[in-house]
Design a protein around this motif. Structure first.
Motif, short mmCIF file in Angstrom:
data_model
loop_
_atom_site.label_atom_id
_atom_site.label_comp_id
_atom_site.label_asym_id
_atom_site.label_seq_id
_atom_site.Cartn_x
_atom_site.Cartn_y
_atom_site.Cartn_z
N SER A 294 0.82 -1.22 0.00
CA SER A 294 0.00 0.00 0.00
C SER A 294 0.85 1.26 0.00
O SER A 294 0.34 2.37 0.21
N PHE A 295 2.15 1.15 -0.24
CA PHE A 295 3.07 2.28 -0.10
C PHE A 295 2.67 3.46 -1.00
O PHE A 295 2.77 4.63 -0.60
N ALA A 296 2.19 3.19 -2.21
CA ALA A 296 1.87 4.28 -3.15
C ALA A 296 0.77 5.18 -2.63
O ALA A 296 0.72 6.38 -2.98
N TYR A 297 -0.10 4.66 -1.78
CA TYR A 297 -1.21 5.47 -1.26
C TYR A 297 -0.71 6.63 -0.37
O TYR A 297 -1.42 7.62 -0.19
N HIS A 298 0.48 6.50 0.17
CA HIS A 298 1.05 7.56 1.00
C HIS A 298 1.54 8.74 0.17
O HIS A 298 1.79 9.81 0.70
N LEU A 299 1.67 8.54 -1.13
CA LEU A 299 2.32 9.54 -1.97
C LEU A 299 1.35 10.55 -2.58
O LEU A 299 1.76 11.65 -2.94
N SER A 300 0.08 10.16 -2.71
CA SER A 300 -0.87 11.06 -3.36
C SER A 300 -2.28 10.58 -3.06
O SER A 300 -2.51 9.37 -2.92
N PRO A 301 -3.26 11.48 -2.96
CA PRO A 301 -4.66 11.05 -2.83
C PRO A 301 -5.17 10.51 -4.16
O PRO A 301 -4.91 11.09 -5.22
N PHE A 302 -5.86 9.38 -4.12
CA PHE A 302 -6.35 8.74 -5.34
C PHE A 302 -7.87 8.80 -5.35
O PHE A 302 -8.54 8.21 -4.48
N SER A 303 -8.43 9.47 -6.32
CA SER A 303 -9.88 9.57 -6.42
C SER A 303 -10.48 8.28 -6.96
O SER A 303 -11.43 7.74 -6.41
N HIS A 304 -9.93 7.77 -8.07
CA HIS A 304 -10.46 6.55 -8.70
C HIS A 304 -9.36 5.49 -8.75
O HIS A 304 -8.31 5.70 -9.35
#
Length: 781
Positions: A294-304
């Motif tokens: 889940s590391f990428a989720y820390h880098l930017s908010p993801f809408s979709h």
């Protein structure tokens, strides 16, 4: 019903049962033994069919003195009877793969038991072709039409009855053939067999007395289990247990908080995904923030967000935890989506698949993303793979169309301008390192300038997360990544602008990646492509001897090449023994002609199976699911080949030679045309609906199948004009080379790809064209 019609219906029913049994045994062994045991099933089936023809050739002089109706009755009686030992033994044999003597002994026992129906089916069909060679066209039509229907309906049988009851139903169908061939004096026996199977089917549907209770050496204590045509999904654990269970693919050592309870879900008693207990309180799944996947989720908010293979919903929970507004899960298995997550365990999982901002579709991820017009902020795939053998049978050793150069390029093409693709795999040279190379080659395909600026590799425990950003990582983002990795105690394997000394960084920064991959020691790292999608193949051809001696442990490759060696030895035995026993007949008059026909039927068997296997794989990309491809290709190709066979029945004897050469030329021309044009055609038609794609596929396959069905029955008629007693041997040779071809096709696909495999099939048909031109009319006609 007259005798001719009874025989034709019997051929249809028995061929139907034969192919359906092969598919169902593949399904059973994929669960109870190993995913790659599909090779074993295909080999034993084709070997049994060939062995039946060989024994008929050896016994033909004795059998010729017996009235045909008695031979047929005895043979057809043996077919339903041969299902009984399978039903008694197969459900109870289960063990983990090892290289010990016990494994070989059990494999041998299974081989002998499971080939019984195929042996008698082969004997039955070879006898008919020998006895009525002039009717070979119409008989071959019913043979192939029955096999095609068996491929189609085996899916429905497994879905609605399960594999064991499906086998009982197939035994019932063969007992109908027995009734048709019993005659007045034997009707009572045939009726008893038929009624016995009916009662057995009804009783087992109610009691489930004959069932599979063990898989891969483990007792299956299930909360829930269900079969479909390409998997067996089971859920196990304690549903009422509230004790937290620690689980993570690559958890951070910095996390010391609580874990929620979970249940365990397996596909084919092997591939694993957890079902996390969830009551709607996202704070209770906070541990997901500390998993490397889940590391990428820390880098930017993801809408979709798109989650490939959500399984028990762990990655969907992750997306919810980080505040994603819209989450699309693409799950290939309808049992997981509809039966497990939306019904039976909906309450346990907090109705995760039914939330308003969660949409889980049942589809192949490649097909869904390729046909989608949306762009996504994040596409996530965390250890998405299944060891399940699909209906492709032997062709499922390690194909995975999710991890190819073209697949990664498609995912990247569906990202927003600053979107992320995050793929997690095990830390090993033939897994995450191979995935890294695939990313690099995908960048080349997309003409991405300096792929190094778009890639980050983070390792947690034994998991490597490859993160690709469509736009280059910025300086602040790289600082954030370094800070987070340090805080979570993850290892940074590659970060743009930072020097790293490890295998991954060495690949990414290699000055000449092509030269690196061409080195003999790096052949196993060659990226998988749509033309050879064997991502999990980690054994280069030169290392096969080490696998066979046990120096390298790889059960799939061991079984593949081991079966090839065993099949080759047995095939030589099947050829040599009949030649020795019947050498006077074989080498008596027209020896050259007899040998030429032997070569002709051998080439047909090898060419047909290479073509069939390769086209199954090519059509997966177009149809979007392996099961669709297998059903469409097998059904269309076999039924069309049967139709082509029936057309040959109208040919006059004087037209046979020109007709067979024309048919072979047509086969070669169509294969060459399809080999050049299919992929471009598929690309243009990918946007149309699945119904239209199936119709296009059926049309293409019918054109090819009609001409592919002609050379065999015409050859039987030509050979039968002077060498009727040789036909069982020709049948056997055709089957033997189909056995070898089913294995060779996979070996070739793993090493040279499907396109070149079809080119080889064209060469084989060319050789058959030359050989049939060298034959002449028998001297005794």
């Amino acid at each position: 019903m007259d005798k001719k019609r009874s025989l034709l219906v019997s051929i249809f029913l028995i061929s139907f049962a034969g192919l359906a049994t092969e598919i169902i045994l593949t399904r059973i062994f994929s669960v109870t033994l190993w995913y790659h045991s599909a090779f074993f099933v295909v080999s034993l089936a084709m070997f049994g069919l060939s062995l039946g023809g060989t024994y008929l050739f050896l016994l033909k002089n004795r059998i010729s003195a017996v009235p045909p109706h008695k031979v047929l009755y005895a043979t057809v009686l043996a077919i339903p009877a041969s299902f009984l030992p399978i039903l008694l033994i197969v459900p109870h044999i289960s063990f983990s793969f090892s290289f010990g003597a016990k494994t070989y002994a059990l494999i041998t026992a299974l081989f002998l038991v499971c080939q019984l129906p195929f042996f008698f089916i082969g004997f039955f069909l070879a006898y008919l072709f020998m006895q009525f060679s002039k009717e070979s066209g119409i008989m071959y039509f019913f043979d192939l039409a029955g096999a095609g229907a068996g491929a189609l309906f085996s899916v429905a049988f497994i879905n609605y009855l399960g594999p064991i009851n499906s086998l009982i139903l197939l035994g019932t169908m063969t007992s109908v053939a027995l009734l048709l061939n019993a005659g007045r004096k034997k009707t009572a026996i045939a009726l008893t067999v038929f009624i016995g199977f009916i009662f057995l089917l009804q009783g087992n549907c109610r009691s489930n007395a004959i069932s599979i209770a063990r898989a891969k050496g483990k007792i299956m204590n299930n909360l829930y289990a269900k079969w479909n045509s390409f998997s067996m999904v089971r859920v196990f654990g304690n549903e009422t247990n509230l004790i937290p269970e620690q689980f993570g693919w690559g958890m951070s050592p910095a996390y010391h908080g609580p874990y929620p309870p979970k249940l365990n879900m397996q596909i084919d008693a092997d591939a694993y995904t957890p079902i996390t207990r969830f009551d709607g309180d996202l704070t209770k799944v906070d541990f997901l923030k500390y998993d490397v996947s889940s590391f990428a989720y820390h880098l930017s908010p993801f809408s979709h967000v798109v989650v490939i293979g959500p399984g028990g919903g762990r990655d969907i929970l992750t997306a919810l935890l980080f505040g994603s507004k819209k989450i699309t899960g693409v799950e290939v298995n309808p049992i997981i989506t509809n039966d497990v997550m939306k019904k039976r365990f909906k309450g346990y999982s907090g109705g995760l698949y039914c939330l308003t901002n969660v949409d889980v579709v049942t589809d192949d991820a490649r097909s869904y993303i390729r046909n989608s017009k949306d762009r996504y902020d994040c596409i996530q795939a965390s250890l998405v793979d299944t060891w399940a053998a699909s209906n492709a049978g032997a062709y499922s050793l390690s194909e995975n169309n999710l991890y190819t150069v073209e697949a990664i390029a498609e995912y990247i093409g569906h990202l927003t301008e600053n979107g992320y693709l995050t793929v997690s795999r095990w830390d090993s040279p033939a897994d995450a390192r191979k995935l890294t190379i695939i990313f690099l080659k995908a960048c080349e395909k997309l003409s991405v300038n300096d792929c190094r600026k778009h890639l980050v590799l983070i390792k947690g425990d034994h998991i490597v997360n490859v993160i690709f950003k469509r736009s280059p990582f910025t300086g602040p983002e790289l600082t954030t990544i370094a800070r987070l990795a340090e805080a979570m105690k993850f290892e940074i394997l590659y970060l743009p602008g930072t020097r790293h000394v490890n295998g991954y960084a060495g690949l990414i920064e290699a000055p000449d990646l092509a030269a690196f991959l061409n080195a003999p020691q790096n052949r196993a790292l060659r990226p998988s492509t749509d033309d050879s999608p064997f991502f999990f193949n980690k054994v280069p051809f030169r290392s096969v001897p080490q696998v066979l001696t046990g120096a390298i442990l790889d059960g799939g490759v061991f079984l593949l090449y081991g079966l090839f060696i065993i099949s080759s030895l047995l095939s030589v035995l099947l050829i040599v023994v009949p030649v020795i026993i019947n050498k006077k007949e074989l080498f008596k008059g027209d020896t050259q002609n007899k040998l030429l026909y032997a070569g002709y039927f051998s080439l047909l068997g090898l060419g047909f199976i290479l073509t069939e296997i390769a086209f199954m794989q090519k059509f997966i990309l177009f149809l979007g699911h392996p099961v669709y491809s297998i059903i469409v290709v097998l059904f269309s190709l076999l039924v069309a080949a049967g139709a082509g066979s029936s057309l040959t029945a109208k040919l006059m004897d004087t037209e046979l030679r020109s007709a067979v050469r024309t048919a072979l030329l047509a086969v070669m021309a169509i294969l060459l045309c399809y080999n050049l044009s299919l992929y471009p055609l598929f690309e243009k038609l990918l946007g149309i609906g699945i119904t239209f794609r199936i119709l296009v596929s059926v049309l293409l396959l019918i054109i090819m199948g009609i001409v592919m069905g002609m050379p065999f029955p015409i050859g039987i008629r030509l050979a039968g004009a002077g060498y009727r007693n040789m036909i069982p041997l020709y049948w056997s040779l055709n089957g033997i080379f189909t056995v070898l071809g089913s294995i060779v096709a996979v070996i070739l696909a793993m090493n040279i790809g499907f396109t070149k495999t079809i080119n080889l099939a064209i060469c084989l048909y060319s050789a058959a064209f030359i050989i049939i031109g060298l034959t002449c009319k028998p001297s005794n006609t």
